[in-house]
Design a protein around this motif. Structure first.
Motif, short mmCIF file in Angstrom:
data_model
loop_
_atom_site.label_atom_id
_atom_site.label_comp_id
_atom_site.label_asym_id
_atom_site.label_seq_id
_atom_site.Cartn_x
_atom_site.Cartn_y
_atom_site.Cartn_z
N LYS A 97 0.80 -1.16 -0.01
CA LYS A 97 0.02 -0.12 -0.06
C LYS A 97 0.85 1.28 -0.11
N LYS A 98 0.35 2.37 -0.21
CA LYS A 98 0.87 3.58 -0.41
C LYS A 98 1.63 3.82 1.03
N ASN A 99 2.84 4.16 1.10
CA ASN A 99 3.28 4.51 2.41
C ASN A 99 4.03 5.82 2.36
N MET A 100 3.88 6.42 1.44
CA MET A 100 4.33 7.93 1.30
C MET A 100 3.34 8.71 0.21
N ILE A 101 3.39 10.03 0.07
CA ILE A 101 2.60 10.74 -0.69
C ILE A 101 2.72 10.31 -2.33
N SER A 102 3.78 10.04 -2.86
CA SER A 102 4.04 9.94 -4.23
C SER A 102 3.84 8.11 -4.56
N PHE A 110 18.28 4.72 5.72
CA PHE A 110 17.90 5.85 6.66
C PHE A 110 16.39 5.99 6.97
N ASN A 111 15.93 6.35 7.96
CA ASN A 111 14.62 5.99 8.29
C ASN A 111 13.65 7.18 7.63
N GLN A 112 12.44 6.71 7.75
CA GLN A 112 11.28 7.30 6.84
C GLN A 112 11.14 9.13 7.25
N ARG A 119 12.79 15.52 1.61
CA ARG A 119 11.83 15.72 0.58
C ARG A 119 11.09 16.98 0.64
N ARG A 120 10.67 16.99 1.74
CA ARG A 120 9.83 18.53 1.88
C ARG A 120 10.59 19.65 1.96
#
Length: 571
Positions: A97-102, A110-112, A119-120
């Motif tokens: 499943k989606k686990n990020m916006i894109s 390295f962690n999420q 990215r932001r």
């Protein structure tokens, strides 16, 4: 075995050859003698090996270079895509499943949070830490993107708050002393550097005034002057030998016009007995003189109001001229000495019935659709008018000012009817509703509306004050019970006529046995009040029959007015 022994070929061979063949066949068998018969036995395998689908390879695909196929392939195999290397991420992508916006991102080293942070930062500020370089090895984190912006903000990310300097905060004007009535600002003080709208200088103001004056001249609508009120008497003598005017109730007509009791039994009107002509355009309304009904007042689209004799010679007595546009409605006061008229020239005018003098003019700059005096004797100086801007306006004749406004309708107000011993009134409007008001309280205490209801441009109260007959735009007359909380009487509906689009008036016979209505085709319809059965209909006018009135003292006399400019009297 016995069959084999008896077997012999057709060819002319010796018996010895046939014996040899039998011996060869029986050499493989192990005969067991049980009694006299020979029985052959063979060893059976209870669980033989079975080839599974996996062994056969159901998912095989044909190579496109194959020239010959040695089995029967299925359709799926024949037309399957060319086999290539399997996608190692296929199952993961399908299940993930989606686990990020894109979309979906695999777990990295390295962690999420750090990934989302960078990215932001890149989308907001235009720079981020280069992920391809190990930060631990290099002294400074390598930057990807706008290096100038990174240097200005010292490489801070979106999750690291920029330090606010005290000089960056805007200062407000302060005065928290509540005792200072004039200068108290509280938390609403302006910013020190806030610019306010400056007033123009004297020269600029003069120039501005000149420009506005020129504009107002070009767009100026000249104030409409009221039409000059005139009156014409059509009979020789306004007074008889005893000094009585035409308002005096006649005694010699064979009917007691002063009686308060209605006739015992009414009958259907059948023949046409008189025609009043004089109006040049269609009529809007007709009204009986109060109590006696020996006079008939009419208003028309030719901007004129006329009063007619009902008995004796049935002449036109007087014409009142004073409206610039079509007259919409008229109403007498209780005595009949004065009447009000309202027209499309946006004026309500108060006339003296006897002399024809216009006493007062009232205008709220909107078209009044209906006018009504307050029926109580002590409130004859008040009248209400329903206007095109959704309001009901109450005027005081003595001061000429508006004393009350009832502003709750969502459309133009068409009718006003006083009910419940004149303590309340009902108004109907283009918003397809009825509203019931207490006198002098500008909030409706009852709102009657239903999705199935249509607008009701003509409403009449029954002689006994119990019923409200409303001409509905869906070609029926609806009845409401005034005494029982304005209950809609579903079973008491009068249909058969066609009035959609016209405000055809409704009336009751004095003894409450019949109800009559006009029609868009010029017909007059008569129904039985109790059974709602249509008793009679006949052609009364060449155009719309807009108004019908049953004489309050006669058993079968009815006056009708039409858009053909004629008033007819029926018996």
């Amino acid at each position: 075995m016995l069959a084999l022994q008896d077997y012999a070929s057709d060819s002319s061979g010796s018996e010895e050859e046939s014996k040899e063949t039998i011996e060869e066949l029986t050499a493989h068998l192990k005969p067991v003698q049980s009694g006299k018969s020979l029985v052959s036995t063979q060893k059976l395998n209870a669980a033989p090996l079975v080839i599974t689908k996996e062994d056969v390879g159901v998912q095989r695909h044909l190579d496109i270079t194959t020239k010959e196929v040695k089995y029967n392939p299925k359709f799926e195999e024949m037309f399957a895509p060319q086999v290539g290397p399997s996608n190692p991420f296929k199952t993961q992508q399908m299940l993930a499943k989606k686990n990020m916006i894109s979309g979906y991102a695999e777990n990295a080293h390295f962690n999420q949070f750090q990934f989302e942070n960078q990215r932001r930062t890149f989308t907001s500020y235009g720079y981020a830490v280069d992920p391809s370089v190990d930060v631990q090895v290099s002294s400074e984190p390598p930057i990807v993107g706008d290096r100038v912006a990174a240097d200005d903000s010292k490489g801070l990310t979106v999750f690291e708050a920029m330090p606010k300097r005290p000089e960056d905060k805007r200062k407000r004007l302060r005065n928290s002393d509540a005792g200072d009535v004039e200068g108290y600002l509280g938390p609403w003080g302006k910013f020190v550097d806030e610019k306010t709208v400056m007033k123009p200088s004297e020269d600029e103001q003069k120039e501005l005034d000149e420009i506005l004056a020129k504009r107002s001249k070009t767009n100026k609508q000249t104030e409409e002057k009221t039409a000059e009120e005139k009156t014409t008497l059509h009979i020789k003598d306004a007074y008889d030998y005893q000094g009585r005017s035409y308002l005096h109730i006649p005694q010699d007509v064979g009917v007691n016009l002063k009686s308060e009791e209605p006739p015992e039994k009414c009958f259907l009107p059948k023949k046409h007995i008189h025609t009043w002509t004089g109006h040049t355009k269609g009529l809007s309304a007709i009204r009986w003189f109060p109590v006696s009904a020996h006079l008939l007042l009419s208003c028309s689209m030719d901007c004129k109001i006329k009063i007619w004799e009902v008995y004796n010679e049935r002449r036109c007595i007087r014409t009142y001229t004073g409206h610039k546009q079509a007259v919409r409605d008229i109403t007498f006061n209780n005595e009949g000495t004065e009447f009000l008229s309202c027209g499309y020239d946006r004026y309500c005018k108060l006339w003296d019935t006897e002399t024809g003098e216009c006493k007062s003019r009232f205008s709220s700059r909107k078209v009044p659709y209906c006018v009504k005096f307050h029926p109580e004797p002590d409130k004859q100086h008040l009248f209400v008018a329903g206007t095109s801007d959704k309001k009901i306006v109450c005027w005081d004749i003595r001061s000429g000012e508006i004393v009350q406004e009832y502003d709750r309708h969502l459309g133009a107000v068409n009718t006003i009817t006083f009910v419940d011993q004149n303590r309340r009134f009902v108004s109907s409007s283009d918003d397809k509703s009825l509203r019931v008001w207490e006198w002098d309280i500008p909030v409706d205490f009852k709102y009657i509306a239903d999705p199935s209801m249509h607008s009701m441009p003509a409403v009449t109260l029954s002689p006994n004050g119990k019923w409200l007959a409303c001409q509905s735009m869906d070609n029926k007359v609806s009845i409401f019970n005034v005494l029982n909380r304005f209950k809609y009487m579903r079973k008491k509906t009068f249909t058969g006529h066609m009035v959609a689009g016209y405000a055809c008036n409704v009336d009751f016979s004095p003894d409450m046995s019949y109800i009559i209505s006009g029609d868009a085709d010029g017909k007059l319809y008569v129904w039985d009040w109790k059974t709602t059965k249509l008793y009679s209909k006949f052609k009364a006018h060449d155009d719309v029959c807009i108004s019908v009135l049953w004489h309050p003292h006669e058993t079968s006399k009815v006056a009708t007015a039409g858009w053909d400019g004629i008033i007819k009297y029926w018996d």
